[in-house]
Design an enzyme around this catalytic site. Structure first.
Site, PDB file in Angstrom:
ATOM      1  CD  GLN A 127       4.017   3.281  -0.938  1.00  0.00           C
ATOM      2  OE1 GLN A 127       4.929   2.564  -0.515  1.00  0.00           O
ATOM      3  NE2 GLN A 127       3.152   2.871  -1.845  1.00  0.00           N
ATOM      4  N   GLY A 128       3.122   7.421   1.949  1.00  0.00           N
ATOM      5  CA  GLY A 128       2.162   7.383   3.053  1.00  0.00           C
ATOM      6  C   GLY A 128       0.857   6.741   2.649  1.00  0.00           C
ATOM      7  CE1 TYR A 129       0.054   5.601  -2.090  1.00  0.00           C
ATOM      8  CE2 TYR A 129      -0.451   3.329  -2.643  1.00  0.00           C
ATOM      9  CZ  TYR A 129      -0.224   4.628  -3.043  1.00  0.00           C
ATOM     10  OH  TYR A 129      -0.281   4.928  -4.374  1.00  0.00           O
ATOM     11  CB  SER A 130       0.430   1.165   5.480  1.00  0.00           C
ATOM     12  OG  SER A 130       0.817   0.470   4.328  1.00  0.00           O
ATOM     13  CB  SER A 162      10.249   2.556   3.789  1.00  0.00           C
ATOM     14  OG  SER A 162       9.542   1.361   3.957  1.00  0.00           O
ATOM     15  CD  GLU A 245       5.027  -0.458  -3.436  1.00  0.00           C
ATOM     16  OE1 GLU A 245       3.902   0.058  -3.537  1.00  0.00           O
ATOM     17  OE2 GLU A 245       5.550  -0.730  -2.348  1.00  0.00           O
ATOM     18  CG  ASN A 386       4.131 -12.541  -1.583  1.00  0.00           C
ATOM     19  OD1 ASN A 386       4.219 -11.325  -1.805  1.00  0.00           O
ATOM     20  ND2 ASN A 386       5.148 -13.359  -1.730  1.00  0.00           N
ATOM     21  CD  GLU A 387      -0.195 -14.158   2.711  1.00  0.00           C
ATOM     22  OE1 GLU A 387       0.051 -12.944   2.733  1.00  0.00           O
ATOM     23  OE2 GLU A 387       0.631 -15.024   3.060  1.00  0.00           O
TER      24      GLU A 387
END
Ligand SMILES: Cc1cc2nc3c(=O)[nH]c(=O)nc-3n(C[C@H](O)[C@H](O)[C@H](O)COP(=O)(O)OP(=O)(O)OC[C@H]3O[C@@H](n4cnc5c(N)ncnc54)[C@H](O)[C@@H]3O)c2cc1C
Length: 400
Positions: A127-130, A162, A245, A386-387
């Site tokens: 997964q290439g998001y960040s 990852s 996800e 989580n924030e």
């Protein structure tokens, strides 16, 4: 909600149990217990194929796309038995993330090209998001794709990717328009990891293992045919994927199996080695975790039944993500506390794998627990912190 299983459901449970018993090799089960995040690619693929051959690889996909057609009780039973059997985690990037995006928004050619490999386990995805500087504020991403003839040309960098070092394909979010509101200038592309100009560099994490990567794009050419949906509509597909996800991250069945292991370890009463014993304080901590876990289980069942009726994944996804990761981390922490001195030695994936001849100084009941504890500190960060999930709940549920 009916809480007793019917005779048919009990028979289904027996069928699942018998399959795991007969088909999950001890060497893979052993790896999954010792180093759940580091079962080798070959063994993960072996197990993936076994489930595929059985027709059980994608319980959450529509039947027409290769799903099982199970109802929510069957899915629940399957998930519980899966964890109880200590079956290894499957790679989620294909099955849980990009697969549903492709069968929902992809072209017929994309479905024919990619879905069979995801289902069979022949093709691994990442997964290439960040990006550096674009994690929580994902819409600010800067990796650019410029149209040149029939190709997009990508330049930029992804981070925290990852399993990129195991992946055959990556799905990426790229910026295709900088002149509009950030969310409106993003496109969703599927990229073959062997494309010239794409490189992967390792990041070693706090547990001493290689799980994460940086992925660099220098003039990487990707055919327009690899674009999901419309140009500049990638944010819609990206959010759809994140909903899937987050529900997956709750890991209720996995935490129930961990709670069992914790009970067994507590019963060892290893107070004399500096660990937790079977004392009232430990029992109180465990009870608190189990109460939370039961609440989470019912929230998950509600979310599943909502999905089953076609309502889609709602804000429960954020609740499940927060609750699931908090419970998982509390369990990991207590499992480590339980070990006392045995928690001290530093084990890495290579020493945890059964194919290594390195002897561990950690007692068998404690192996892999510290690694899992350290790695899963990140559970409250990945999949959207989580924030950020609390902000989503504040907006979408509490209307703040
Ligand atoms: C083990 C691991 C695996 C990962 N795997 C992948 C992967 O495969 N693919 C991928 O694309 N990404 C992956 N990620 C990246 C992950 O999605 C990001 O780390 C995450 O989205 C947070 O972004 P960030 O690290 O840039 O932190 P930041 O966004 O910089 O956040 C830093 C801190 O500030 C808080 N914060 C930020 N904004 C707000 C706000 N508006 N309100 C309140 N608090 C706020 C955050 O909650 C956090 O505590 C992974 C991360 C980890 C740790």
């Amino acid at each position: 909600m009916e809480l007793e299983f019917t005779p048919e459901e009990l028979a289904f449970r027996e069928e699942v149990r018998a399959f795991f018993q007969a088909n999950l090799p001890d060497r893979i089960r052993d790896q999954a217990v010792r180093a759940p995040s580091f079962v080798s690619k070959e063994d993960t693929r072996f197990w993936h194929r076994a489930l595929h051959d059985q027709g059980w690889i994608a319980p959450n996909w529509p039947k027409a796309q290769g799903g099982t057609g199970w109802n929510i009780t069957q899915k629940h039973i399957y998930a519980e038995e899966y964890q109880a059997a200590h079956a290894p985690r499957l790679s989620s990037f294909g099955l849980t993330m990009v697969g549903p995006v492709i069968y929902t928004f992809g072209t017929e050619a994309q479905k024919a090209r990619h879905l069979p490999g995801i289902l069979s386990g022949d093709v691994f995805w990442c997964q290439g998001y960040s990006e550096p500087g674009s994690g929580s504020d994902l819409a600010s991403l800067r990796t650019r794709a410029v149209l040149d003839g029939d190709d997009y040309v990508i330049n930029g960098q992804k981070i925290w990717t990852s399993h990129a070092h195991h992946a055959d394909w990556i799905f990426v979010l790229v910026r295709t328009d900088s002149a509009v509101k950030q969310q409106q200038g993003i496109t969703f592309l599927l990229v073959d990891m062997t494309t010239p100009g794409l490189t992967v560099r390792p990041i070693v994490s706090i547990d001493g293992n290689h799980y994460l990567n940086e992925v660099f794009f220098v003039d990487v050419r990707v055919p327009v045919a690899n674009r999901i949906g419309e140009e500049n509509k990638g944010w819609t597909y990206a959010k759809f994927l994140l909903g899937h996800e987050r529900t997956g991250i709750a890991g209720v069945a996995k935490s129930k199996a961990k709670a069992e292991r914790l009970r067994a370890n507590l019963a060892r009463a290893n107070l004399e080695r500096g660990g937790l014993g079977d004392d009232p304080d430990a029992r109180r901590r465990l009870a608190e975790i189990e109460v939370k876990l039961t609440g989470l289980e019912f929230t998950q069942l509600r979310a599943l039944s909502r999905e089953q009726t076609g309502l889609g994944v709602g804000p429960e996804a954020s609740l499940l993500k927060i609750g699931g990761t908090e419970v998982e981390q509390a369990l990991n922490e207590m499992l480590v506390d339980c070990l006392g001195y045995y928690a001290g030695p530093f084990e890495t994936a290579s020493s945890l794998r059964v194919d290594s001849n390195q002897e561990s100084v950690v007692a068998p009941h404690g192996r892999g627990l510290m690694t899992e504890h350290l790695l899963r500190r990140a559970a409250s960060i990945y999949g959207g912190t989580n924030e950020i999930q609390r902000n989503i709940i504040a907006k979408r549920v509490l209307d703040l």
